[in-house]
Write a protein that holds these residues in place. Structure first.
Motif, PDB file in Angstrom:
ATOM      1  N   PRO A  80       9.152   3.233  -3.744  1.00 44.57           N
ATOM      2  CA  PRO A  80       9.928   3.540  -4.964  1.00 44.57           C
ATOM      3  C   PRO A  80      10.364   2.264  -5.676  1.00 44.57           C
ATOM      4  O   PRO A  80      10.478   1.209  -5.061  1.00 44.57           O
ATOM      5  CB  PRO A  80      11.142   4.312  -4.418  1.00 44.57           C
ATOM      6  CG  PRO A  80      10.687   4.868  -3.104  1.00 44.57           C
ATOM      7  CD  PRO A  80       9.727   3.864  -2.554  1.00 44.57           C
ATOM      8  N   GLY A  81      10.605   2.377  -6.978  1.00 47.32           N
ATOM      9  CA  GLY A  81      11.100   1.242  -7.762  1.00 47.32           C
ATOM     10  C   GLY A  81      10.030   0.202  -8.066  1.00 47.32           C
ATOM     11  O   GLY A  81      10.346  -0.963  -8.319  1.00 47.32           O
ATOM     12  N   GLY A  82       8.761   0.606  -8.020  1.00 46.87           N
ATOM     13  CA  GLY A  82       7.682  -0.324  -8.357  1.00 46.87           C
ATOM     14  C   GLY A  82       7.338  -1.312  -7.259  1.00 46.87           C
ATOM     15  O   GLY A  82       6.568  -2.239  -7.464  1.00 46.87           O
ATOM     16  N   LYS A  83       7.911  -1.131  -6.074  1.00 50.29           N
ATOM     17  CA  LYS A  83       7.708  -2.093  -4.987  1.00 50.29           C
ATOM     18  C   LYS A  83       6.475  -1.745  -4.132  1.00 50.29           C
ATOM     19  O   LYS A  83       5.926  -0.639  -4.216  1.00 50.29           O
ATOM     20  CB  LYS A  83       8.950  -2.127  -4.086  1.00 50.29           C
ATOM     21  CG  LYS A  83      10.220  -2.552  -4.788  1.00 50.29           C
ATOM     22  CD  LYS A  83      10.183  -4.017  -5.171  1.00 50.29           C
ATOM     23  CE  LYS A  83      11.520  -4.460  -5.782  1.00 50.29           C
ATOM     24  NZ  LYS A  83      11.453  -5.828  -6.288  1.00 50.29           N
ATOM     25  N   TRP A  84       6.096  -2.712  -3.330  1.00 49.82           N
ATOM     26  CA  TRP A  84       4.985  -2.557  -2.379  1.00 49.82           C
ATOM     27  C   TRP A  84       5.436  -3.024  -1.000  1.00 49.82           C
ATOM     28  O   TRP A  84       6.015  -4.093  -0.866  1.00 49.82           O
ATOM     29  CB  TRP A  84       3.782  -3.392  -2.823  1.00 49.82           C
ATOM     30  CG  TRP A  84       3.229  -2.962  -4.140  1.00 49.82           C
ATOM     31  CD1 TRP A  84       3.651  -3.358  -5.379  1.00 49.82           C
ATOM     32  CD2 TRP A  84       2.174  -2.013  -4.360  1.00 49.82           C
ATOM     33  NE1 TRP A  84       2.920  -2.724  -6.349  1.00 49.82           N
ATOM     34  CE2 TRP A  84       1.995  -1.904  -5.757  1.00 49.82           C
ATOM     35  CE3 TRP A  84       1.348  -1.270  -3.509  1.00 49.82           C
ATOM     36  CZ2 TRP A  84       1.031  -1.054  -6.323  1.00 49.82           C
ATOM     37  CZ3 TRP A  84       0.393  -0.438  -4.068  1.00 49.82           C
ATOM     38  CH2 TRP A  84       0.245  -0.330  -5.462  1.00 49.82           C
ATOM     39  N   ARG A  85       5.144  -2.204  -0.001  1.00 47.42           N
ATOM     40  CA  ARG A  85       5.462  -2.606   1.385  1.00 47.42           C
ATOM     41  C   ARG A  85       4.292  -3.436   1.911  1.00 47.42           C
ATOM     42  O   ARG A  85       3.154  -3.002   1.877  1.00 47.42           O
ATOM     43  CB  ARG A  85       5.685  -1.361   2.236  1.00 47.42           C
ATOM     44  CG  ARG A  85       6.027  -1.671   3.672  1.00 47.42           C
ATOM     45  CD  ARG A  85       6.107  -0.382   4.481  1.00 47.42           C
ATOM     46  NE  ARG A  85       7.433   0.210   4.449  1.00 47.42           N
ATOM     47  CZ  ARG A  85       7.655   1.512   4.488  1.00 47.42           C
ATOM     48  NH1 ARG A  85       6.653   2.364   4.525  1.00 47.42           N
ATOM     49  NH2 ARG A  85       8.883   1.993   4.498  1.00 47.42           N
ATOM     50  N   GLN A  86       4.630  -4.627   2.393  1.00 47.37           N
ATOM     51  CA  GLN A  86       3.597  -5.582   2.812  1.00 47.37           C
ATOM     52  C   GLN A  86       3.611  -5.775   4.334  1.00 47.37           C
ATOM     53  O   GLN A  86       4.657  -5.619   4.979  1.00 47.37           O
ATOM     54  CB  GLN A  86       3.874  -6.915   2.121  1.00 47.37           C
ATOM     55  CG  GLN A  86       2.738  -7.919   2.210  1.00 47.37           C
ATOM     56  CD  GLN A  86       3.097  -9.253   1.578  1.00 47.37           C
ATOM     57  OE1 GLN A  86       4.276  -9.560   1.393  1.00 47.37           O
ATOM     58  NE2 GLN A  86       2.099 -10.054   1.252  1.00 47.37           N
ATOM     59  N   PHE A  87       2.460  -6.118   4.886  1.00 47.38           N
ATOM     60  CA  PHE A  87       2.303  -6.343   6.324  1.00 47.38           C
ATOM     61  C   PHE A  87       2.760  -5.135   7.146  1.00 47.38           C
ATOM     62  O   PHE A  87       3.417  -5.275   8.167  1.00 47.38           O
ATOM     63  CB  PHE A  87       3.046  -7.617   6.774  1.00 47.38           C
ATOM     64  CG  PHE A  87       2.540  -8.874   6.112  1.00 47.38           C
ATOM     65  CD1 PHE A  87       1.201  -9.232   6.232  1.00 47.38           C
ATOM     66  CD2 PHE A  87       3.374  -9.687   5.356  1.00 47.38           C
ATOM     67  CE1 PHE A  87       0.714 -10.393   5.620  1.00 47.38           C
ATOM     68  CE2 PHE A  87       2.898 -10.849   4.740  1.00 47.38           C
ATOM     69  CZ  PHE A  87       1.567 -11.194   4.874  1.00 47.38           C
TER      70      PHE A  87
END
Lengths: 463, 190
Positions: free
Chosen positions: A325-332
């Motif tokens: 949500p909120g334009g974010k990306w979960r990384q690793f």
């Protein structure tokens, strides 16, 4: 699955449509080794007080039920007269002096399928999927382990292959395959799953079969050496925190791996399922991080580089990240979370009328072992524990089974796994509360329902 | 007695199996020392957050446009608008908070050198590692210029890429799973 239970309407219907058996058929059936069960059925039939005709019919019904439970096979009303087949009256194929054995020609359906739900315009950066509905037990045959390549399948001469370890190390080293195979090898059973497994089927049932929904999953006994042995050999700097693993294929696919995982369970694998890796699975050498997305288990491994920070490559920023949500990306997000699916019956299959069926499927978790699997046959209202078959191993495919008497009414069936950390496999609804699910998203470990219609048709019921 | 022996053997086997990895580790290894000069042809990765590893050389946006037309447009389309194999490679810088996020080097990469690293190691798909460093700098400039991140008259080099501020620089969060809170309901669940 007791045959003492009251006859269902289906059994009664069958009795009415059956023909009188001949004396010969009756004799053959009575000599059948499951006589005892049939006799019990006869008792049940007697209660109905419908005579000899029904007795023989009952035997056929028992056979049909058994066939259905085992193979979802045909409910043939009447046994055929047995004749002696050709293969019993002739010599078979001679033993070849040297041969690599292949499956029976009657098993041609057991094939890996290139993705055909999300269709790429080329088949070099592409994937193919394991037919887990046909898999017997937890080990995937090497010929059908799923594929994901970024520039096609490299064909590497093992004598010319080299592995380099350098970066923040005291003694950079190069290894030949011969050198790597001088180390004592270790072998471990683990699943391997692509983070994109299920990406087409979050909100809409786009796939038909379990091969399409869950076939980016395989399991093998992997043979190789602990990465930690070589990292100790080269002597890492005390500031080392991340390690790059890079492939020798045309894509030079690479991932940054935290030092804790590499020094812990990380393996350099050259064997699977009793032989050297297949070219499409990274021959002659790949990285393997148990429980982590397949993408980190870099194939055709040529280079390991030690650093104090991650590289943030294309494959860990623009790809293999999860929208939030909120334009974010979960990384690793590399751990594959606890998941399960019913493989039999599954999408595209057909139940042959009400009766006894064995629900069979697989569960696995990248965080540990499978503690329990629950099955629902009423669309999620009630769940009951399935039988989990041992050996139940850490980060390994685990088979479960559940005996189900289908009453013929439309319903939905699904499985739900719990792992050794206590994590319960969520629904897509649960996942949607935390993540932003739109389009083709990775890391789908949601509960996956199949619908069963009144005519026995089994369909993808994810939405 | 026999069964006791077996039990003891089994216990030893299990104990050994649990720590086999440590026990089997050889006292010396089988690697061969290698120098930086000897491995330099393979040392192609870029530490993209600080640009360490970016080679010397440079290229202009105009040169990049020409190289793209020759070596990339077959698959990526004229002007990187999308071609026979792959989609559009620019725009969508404000798309992250919309229902249709656009994924391309300008919109996604948190660090500009990621494009250099990827292009150098993997492109063109049918001839990876064939581009010169100057060509990769030029192509990087051209691709980023299509989204307005680089002026049309720019010359791109290691310093230029390392200093670029990318729109999605703060778009990433670390893995905070498990994030789903499912309970093991057994009856009257829905």
């Amino acid at each position: 699955m007791s045959r003492k239970t009251k006859l269902s309407q289906y059994d009664k219907n069958m009795i009415d449509v059956l023909a009188e058996p001949t004396r010969e058929e009756a004799s053959a059936l009575l000599k059948h080794k499951t006589y005892a069960k049939e006799e019990r059925l006869y008792e049940d039939m007697s209660e109905l007080g419908r005579g000899r005709r029904r007795f023989m019919s009952g035997i056929a019904a028992a056979g049909a039920a058994a066939a259905a439970a085992g193979t979802l096979g045909s409910a043939s009303a009447k046994a055929e007269k047995l004749s002696v087949p050709e293969w019993s009256k002739s010599m078979g194929r001679p033993i070849d002096p040297k041969v690599y054995g292949l499956p029976s020609k009657y098993e041609g359906h057991y094939k890996r399928n290139r993705t055909d739900v999300y269709v790429n315009k080329q088949n070099f950066s592409d994937w193919s999927m394991t037919p887990i509905q046909h898999q017997k037990g937890i080990v995937t045959p090497n010929g059908v382990i799923f594929e994901r390549h970024h520039a096609g399948i490299a064909d590497i001469d093992p004598d010319k292959h080299r592995l380099v370890i350098h970066g923040m190390v005291k003694r950079p080293m190069v290894y030949t395959m011969d050198a790597l195979m001088r180390y004592p090898s270790v072998s471990r059973f683990h699943f391997l799953e692509c983070s994109g497994n299920g990406l087409t089927d979050w909100l809409k049932p786009l796939s038909k079969t379990v091969q399409q929904t869950h076939g980016l999953l395989s399991c093998s006994q992997w043979t190789g050496i602990p990465i930690s042995w070589l990292l100790d050999e080269v002597g890492m700097s005390k500031d080392a925190k991340w390690i790059l693993f890079e492939g020798a294929d045309g894509s030079g696919h690479a991932r940054s791996i935290p030092i804790s995982k590499a020094m812990g369970e990380g393996m350099l694998v050259f064997g699977s399922g009793g032989e050297m890796l297949r070219p499409e699975n990274g021959y002659p050498l790949r990285a393997f991080f148990p429980g982590w997305e397949g993408n980190t288990c870099v194939k055709w491994l040529r280079r390991i580089k030690v650093s104090d920070k991650p590289w943030h490559l294309r494959s860990e920023t623009a790809r293999y990240t999860d929208p939030m949500p909120g334009g974010k990306w979960r990384q690793f997000s590399m751990e594959m979370e606890c998941k399960s699916v019913i493989a039999n019956p599954s999408g595209g299959m057909q139940l042959k009328g009400p009766g006894d069926y064995t629900i069979q499927g697989f569960a696995w978790s990248g965080r540990g072992s499978i503690k329990a699997v629950d099955v629902t046959t009423d669309g999620g209202k009630t769940w009951r524990a399935a039988e989990v078959e041992g050996p139940v191993m850490d980060k390994c495919m685990t088979q479960f089974r559940y005996n189900w008497k289908w009453d013929g009414a439309p319903t939905k069936i699904a499985s739900r796994a719990v792992d050794s950390t206590g994590y319960v496999q969520p629904t897509v609804e649960d996942l949607k509360k935390a993540r932003y699910i739109a389009g083709f998203v990775q890391h789908h470990n949601g509960i996956f329902p199949w619908s069963v219609s009144a005519n026995g048709e089994v369909k993808n019921a994810i939405a | 007695m026999q069964s006791l022996k077996l039990a003891v053997i089994a216990a030893i086997a299990i104990g050994f199996g649990g720590s086999a990895q440590a026990d089997l580790k050889p006292s010396s290894g089988f690697g061969k020392p290698i120098t930086q000069a000897e491995l330099s042809a393979w040392d192609i990765d870029i530490s993209t957050s600080d640009g360490v590893g970016l080679p010397s050389g440079s290229g202009t946006v105009a040169q990049g446009a020409k190289i793209f037309a020759e070596k990339c447009a077959t698959c990526h389309g004229e002007g990187a608008k999308g071609g026979t194999q792959f989609g559009q490679m620019f725009g969508g810088l404000d798309s992250m908070t919309t229902p249709k996020r656009k994924l391309n080097p300008s919109s996604m990469f948190p660090y500009a050198p990621i494009l250099f690293d990827y292009t150098k190691r993997a492109m063109p798909m049918d001839a990876p590692q064939s581009l010169t460093n100057n060509e990769v700098y030029a192509l990087s400039g051209y691709i980023y210029s299509l989204s307005g991140l680089v002026p049309k008259n720019a010359t791109i080099d290691a310093k230029y890429l390392s200093n670029m501020k990318m729109p999605n620089r703060n778009g990433f969060i670390s893995d905070d799973r498990p994030d789903a809170k499912a309970v093991r309901c057994l009856s009257k669940c829905n």
